[in-house]
Design a protein around this motif. Sequence first.
Motif, PDB file in Angstrom:
ATOM      1  N   ARG A 132     -32.230  52.184 145.892  1.00 34.02           N
ATOM      2  CA  ARG A 132     -32.736  51.707 147.185  1.00 34.02           C
ATOM      3  C   ARG A 132     -34.262  51.690 147.229  1.00 34.02           C
ATOM      4  NH1 ARG A 132     -31.183  50.565 152.133  1.00 34.02           N
ATOM      5  NH2 ARG A 132     -32.537  51.073 153.907  1.00 34.02           N
ATOM      6  N   TYR A 133     -34.871  52.665 146.570  1.00 35.91           N
ATOM      7  CA  TYR A 133     -36.329  52.779 146.562  1.00 35.91           C
ATOM      8  C   TYR A 133     -36.816  52.774 145.107  1.00 35.91           C
ATOM      9  CZ  TYR A 133     -35.406  54.386 151.336  1.00 35.91           C
ATOM     10  OH  TYR A 133     -34.981  54.484 152.635  1.00 35.91           O
ATOM     11  N   PRO A 134     -37.046  51.615 144.538  1.00 29.78           N
ATOM     12  CA  PRO A 134     -37.379  51.517 143.103  1.00 29.78           C
ATOM     13  C   PRO A 134     -38.640  52.270 142.697  1.00 29.78           C
ATOM     14  CG  PRO A 134     -36.765  49.363 143.986  1.00 29.78           C
ATOM     15  CD  PRO A 134     -36.892  50.291 145.164  1.00 29.78           C
ATOM     16  N   THR A 135     -39.602  52.422 143.616  1.00 32.32           N
ATOM     17  CA  THR A 135     -40.845  53.106 143.254  1.00 32.32           C
ATOM     18  C   THR A 135     -40.774  54.625 143.459  1.00 32.32           C
ATOM     19  OG1 THR A 135     -41.758  52.715 145.479  1.00 32.32           O
ATOM     20  CG2 THR A 135     -42.216  51.052 143.779  1.00 32.32           C
ATOM     21  N   LEU A 136     -39.622  55.126 143.866  1.00 29.05           N
ATOM     22  CA  LEU A 136     -39.455  56.572 144.037  1.00 29.05           C
ATOM     23  C   LEU A 136     -39.567  57.280 142.688  1.00 29.05           C
ATOM     24  CD1 LEU A 136     -38.317  58.987 145.987  1.00 29.05           C
ATOM     25  CD2 LEU A 136     -36.181  58.524 144.784  1.00 29.05           C
ATOM     26  N   PRO A 137     -40.415  58.311 142.562  1.00 25.28           N
ATOM     27  CA  PRO A 137     -40.477  59.094 141.316  1.00 25.28           C
ATOM     28  C   PRO A 137     -39.278  60.039 141.228  1.00 25.28           C
ATOM     29  CG  PRO A 137     -42.057  59.943 142.890  1.00 25.28           C
ATOM     30  CD  PRO A 137     -41.438  58.735 143.533  1.00 25.28           C
ATOM     31  N   ALA A 138     -38.259  59.633 140.516  1.00 18.88           N
ATOM     32  CA  ALA A 138     -37.003  60.385 140.480  1.00 18.88           C
ATOM     33  C   ALA A 138     -37.185  61.790 139.909  1.00 18.88           C
ATOM     34  CB  ALA A 138     -35.966  59.609 139.670  1.00 18.88           C
ATOM     35  N   THR A 139     -38.003  61.907 138.868  1.00 20.96           N
ATOM     36  CA  THR A 139     -38.206  63.224 138.253  1.00 20.96           C
ATOM     37  C   THR A 139     -38.844  64.195 139.236  1.00 20.96           C
ATOM     38  OG1 THR A 139     -38.450  62.210 136.060  1.00 20.96           O
ATOM     39  CG2 THR A 139     -39.286  64.459 136.344  1.00 20.96           C
ATOM     40  N   LEU A 140     -39.831  63.710 139.996  1.00 20.41           N
ATOM     41  CA  LEU A 140     -40.476  64.557 140.994  1.00 20.41           C
ATOM     42  C   LEU A 140     -39.475  64.973 142.069  1.00 20.41           C
ATOM     43  CD1 LEU A 140     -43.021  65.866 142.154  1.00 20.41           C
ATOM     44  CD2 LEU A 140     -43.533  63.685 143.306  1.00 20.41           C
ATOM     45  N   TRP A 141     -38.605  64.045 142.471  1.00 20.73           N
ATOM     46  CA  TRP A 141     -37.583  64.364 143.468  1.00 20.73           C
ATOM     47  C   TRP A 141     -36.685  65.504 142.986  1.00 20.73           C
ATOM     48  CZ3 TRP A 141     -36.269  62.544 148.370  1.00 20.73           C
ATOM     49  CH2 TRP A 141     -34.997  62.919 148.835  1.00 20.73           C
ATOM     50  N   VAL A 142     -36.246  65.419 141.751  1.00 19.97           N
ATOM     51  CA  VAL A 142     -35.362  66.451 141.191  1.00 19.97           C
ATOM     52  C   VAL A 142     -36.083  67.789 141.094  1.00 19.97           C
ATOM     53  CG1 VAL A 142     -34.016  67.142 139.164  1.00 19.97           C
ATOM     54  CG2 VAL A 142     -33.990  64.759 139.919  1.00 19.97           C
ATOM     55  N   LEU A 143     -37.334  67.764 140.653  1.00 20.29           N
ATOM     56  CA  LEU A 143     -38.094  69.014 140.516  1.00 20.29           C
ATOM     57  C   LEU A 143     -38.319  69.683 141.871  1.00 20.29           C
ATOM     58  CD1 LEU A 143     -40.782  67.993 137.857  1.00 20.29           C
ATOM     59  CD2 LEU A 143     -38.805  69.486 137.531  1.00 20.29           C
ATOM     60  N   LEU A 144     -38.680  68.894 142.878  1.00 19.16           N
ATOM     61  CA  LEU A 144     -38.915  69.448 144.209  1.00 19.16           C
ATOM     62  C   LEU A 144     -37.624  70.002 144.814  1.00 19.16           C
ATOM     63  CD1 LEU A 144     -41.326  66.712 145.612  1.00 19.16           C
ATOM     64  CD2 LEU A 144     -41.930  69.071 145.038  1.00 19.16           C
ATOM     65  N   THR A 145     -36.535  69.250 144.663  1.00 24.92           N
ATOM     66  CA  THR A 145     -35.246  69.695 145.189  1.00 24.92           C
ATOM     67  C   THR A 145     -34.805  70.991 144.520  1.00 24.92           C
ATOM     68  OG1 THR A 145     -34.598  67.399 145.615  1.00 24.92           O
ATOM     69  CG2 THR A 145     -32.837  69.020 145.556  1.00 24.92           C
TER      70      THR A 145
END
Length: 235
Positions: free
Chosen positions: A77-90
Amino acid sequence: MARMDWRRSIIGWVLLCAGAEMLGIALAAGWWLAADSLNPEPRTFIARLAMLELKGLAGLVEGLVLGSIQAWWLKARYPTLPATLWVLLTTALAVIGWGLGSSFAIFSTTGAAPPPPAAALAPPMVALLAATIGAPLGALFGAAQWLALRQGARRAHLWIGANAIGWALALPCVYLAASIDAGSPGATALLALAGGCAAGLVLGVATGQAFALMPAIGRSRPAARSESSRAALSA
């Protein structure tokens, strides 16, 4: 058709959250029980501190599972979302959350007597306590994930409020399931799975409403761009 696709997308998010929470909490609970078996009643401060760190790492398991599955859905849905950062923060927030949740049970006992059972509180009080903890914890969770989401979505600050509401409603599901004396390890595991699944469903419904207000960066007003293109061609 667009509304139907939107509903399917939100339903997918809700089911995804439910499955991720159920799996994450199941694995984290297994880690917790394994840690507890090493030293069920730590007596010294150093032993309790070590147990706190060990049990807090249960959040590492849940955070990785939840964060990875969510990032997979969000990236579409959000192609520019930094997925790795999302996982690390979560994952980092999950470790903190499990650590805070463990601290009371570990440090509130003196070693002279076992702690009181969780079921000593009436279910409404358990739910109220969990909601009181869940709201600020959810806001903190949302604020951390906002650091990643703002790079993929507009008005990403709405995610903070959505998580505060979501966790205020979801955490009571986990606490109520944990407060029930199931009588056997197998039944306790089933209750943990049910509590995690219910929490994921509630969290998914609450946070899923925010997506309608958070368009992806670079994808706003597609209809307007289409009209402009047709006007340019006709000219």
